[in-house]
Design a protein around this motif. Structure first.
Motif, PDB file in Angstrom:
ATOM      1  N   LEU A 188      -4.769  -2.313   3.238  1.00  0.00           N
ATOM      2  CA  LEU A 188      -4.260  -1.259   4.482  1.00  0.00           C
ATOM      3  C   LEU A 188      -2.274  -0.955   3.010  1.00  0.00           C
ATOM      4  CD1 LEU A 188      -4.597   1.396   6.298  1.00  0.00           C
ATOM      5  CD2 LEU A 188      -3.213  -0.576   7.803  1.00  0.00           C
ATOM      6  N   ALA A 189      -1.972  -1.354   3.018  1.00  0.00           N
ATOM      7  CA  ALA A 189      -0.548  -1.561   2.557  1.00  0.00           C
ATOM      8  C   ALA A 189      -0.737  -0.536   1.342  1.00  0.00           C
ATOM      9  CB  ALA A 189       0.532  -2.587   2.074  1.00  0.00           C
ATOM     10  N   LEU A 190      -1.961  -1.713   0.189  1.00  0.00           N
ATOM     11  CA  LEU A 190      -2.238  -0.997  -1.024  1.00  0.00           C
ATOM     12  C   LEU A 190      -3.088   0.260  -0.670  1.00  0.00           C
ATOM     13  CD1 LEU A 190      -2.923  -4.582  -2.698  1.00  0.00           C
ATOM     14  CD2 LEU A 190      -1.005  -3.206  -2.919  1.00  0.00           C
ATOM     15  N   HIS A 191      -4.248   0.434  -0.172  1.00  0.00           N
ATOM     16  CA  HIS A 191      -5.085   1.735   0.377  1.00  0.00           C
ATOM     17  C   HIS A 191      -3.254   3.005   0.338  1.00  0.00           C
ATOM     18  CE1 HIS A 191      -7.377   4.140   1.488  1.00  0.00           C
ATOM     19  NE2 HIS A 191      -7.346   4.556   2.319  1.00  0.00           N
ATOM     20  N   GLU A 192      -3.010   2.823   1.119  1.00  0.00           N
ATOM     21  CA  GLU A 192      -2.150   4.119   1.552  1.00  0.00           C
ATOM     22  C   GLU A 192      -1.014   4.197   0.457  1.00  0.00           C
ATOM     23  OE1 GLU A 192      -0.129   2.898   5.379  1.00  0.00           O
ATOM     24  OE2 GLU A 192      -1.660   3.140   6.335  1.00  0.00           O
ATOM     25  N   ALA A 193      -0.719   3.070  -0.452  1.00  0.00           N
ATOM     26  CA  ALA A 193       0.183   3.108  -1.344  1.00  0.00           C
ATOM     27  C   ALA A 193       0.189   3.818  -2.253  1.00  0.00           C
ATOM     28  CB  ALA A 193       0.852   2.090  -1.973  1.00  0.00           C
ATOM     29  N   MET A 194      -1.699   3.272  -2.357  1.00  0.00           N
ATOM     30  CA  MET A 194      -2.299   4.722  -3.744  1.00  0.00           C
ATOM     31  C   MET A 194      -2.256   6.067  -3.392  1.00  0.00           C
ATOM     32  SD  MET A 194      -3.213   2.514  -6.778  1.00  0.00           S
ATOM     33  CE  MET A 194      -4.916   2.878  -7.125  1.00  0.00           C
ATOM     34  N   LEU A 195      -2.473   6.035  -2.279  1.00  0.00           N
ATOM     35  CA  LEU A 195      -2.729   7.073  -1.550  1.00  0.00           C
ATOM     36  C   LEU A 195      -2.058   8.477  -1.758  1.00  0.00           C
ATOM     37  CD1 LEU A 195      -5.461   6.716   1.755  1.00  0.00           C
ATOM     38  CD2 LEU A 195      -6.236   7.591  -1.167  1.00  0.00           C
TER      39      LEU A 195
END
Length: 290
Positions: A188-195
């Motif tokens: 989730l942390a990486l997903h949100e950082a990408m977005l």
């Protein structure tokens, strides 16, 4: 502790060591820790997952030899030792109903007998710490689940002189961990950082499946800082050319973003014979000073 520290990572197939805990191993190697990867099967029933190599007649006919060469390259990149337990890949059954597993495969072996091979490796290498998969195998591949089962049995048996008496001088490892690098908080942390950076995230479908299947959260006890070795991890994984697409989703998250947002690999402490305080940042916590 003046004795050299030793870490054993028990995996089901060649390539598993490079996708689960590889940066941790490379970090410990750089610090002088002796690291041994034990690979339970040859991966001979695995599919060719890299679309660029699918349909290659030589690879299809010699998959066992090809995967062994890939493993040799990956272990050189990581700087680890490696040995094979010699079991035969079970394959991943598909269909409804599922077909029976092949008669000679790893997943159908007697657990105690199969654990005896690992006991021999443990007693020869004398690891202080062992890593492997949880009871679900990390994902429900029969070889991953069997790897969990024999590792748990071998951890307890290795120090018992009455079990597997022909497998060498008894040695009791002190800690056992489950690899939990594929966890929801990290994803989730990486997903949100990408977005947030306007980038396409490879984790959208992963997160949807987590919600769909209501996958239980594991207890993360140990966060090993190893961001400096993410590039080594990726090189080792790419060495398994039949199993990974270098242009695929595994490598969509920039390394600098990973280092900033989530610079650790995660583990779940399953067994410990030493005192330690949770959470940890070191697989050898409680051992180094004992």
């Amino acid at each position: 502790m003046t004795e050299q520290l030793r870490l054993m990572a028990v995996h089901a197939h060649p390539d598993d060591e490079s996708s689960k805990g590889a940066a941790t191993m490379a970090k410990y190697v750089s610090e002088g820790v002796d690291v041994l990867v034990v690979t339970c099967t040859g991966g001979e029933r695995g599919s060719i997952l890299n679309p660029k190599l699918q349909g290659d007649a030589y690879i299809e006919e010699h998959i066992h030899e090809v995967r062994a060469r890939e493993m040799a390259e990956a272990r050189e990149i990581l700087g680890v030792k490696q040995e094979w337990l010699g079991f035969v890949d079970s394959g991943l059954p598909e269909g409804d109903p599922l077909p029976p597993l092949p008669e000679d495969c790893f997943a159908l072996q007697d657990v105690e007998e199969a654990a005896g091979r690992l006991v021999r490796s443990i007693r020869a290498f004398r690891p202080h710490v062992i890593t492997t998969y949880d009871e679900n195998g990390g994902y429900p591949h029969p070889d991953h689940i069997m790897t969990h089962r024999i590792t748990m049995a071998a951890f307890d048996a290795a120090g018992d002189p009455d079990r597997h008496p022909d497998a060498g001088e008894p040695w009791q490892p002190l800690k056992l961990y489950y690899n939990q690098g594929f966890n929801r908080p990290r994803t989730l942390a990486l997903h949100e950082a990408m977005l947030e950076r306007g980038l396409d995230s490879p984790y959208g479908e992963w997160l949807k499946r987590w919600e769909e299947f209501q996958r239980a959260e594991r207890t993360l006890t140990t966060y090993v800082p190893c961001a400096d070795f993410f590039e080594v991890r990726d090189k080792a994984l790419i060495a398994h050319a039949t199993q990974i697409d270098p242009d695929g989703g595994w490598f969509k998250v920039p390394l600098d973003l990973q280092r900033e947002v989530w610079p650790t690999e995660e583990y779940e402490l399953a067994k410990s014979l030493v005192d330690t305080s949770l959470p940890e940042d070191d697989l050898f916590a409680g051992i180094r000073d004992n």
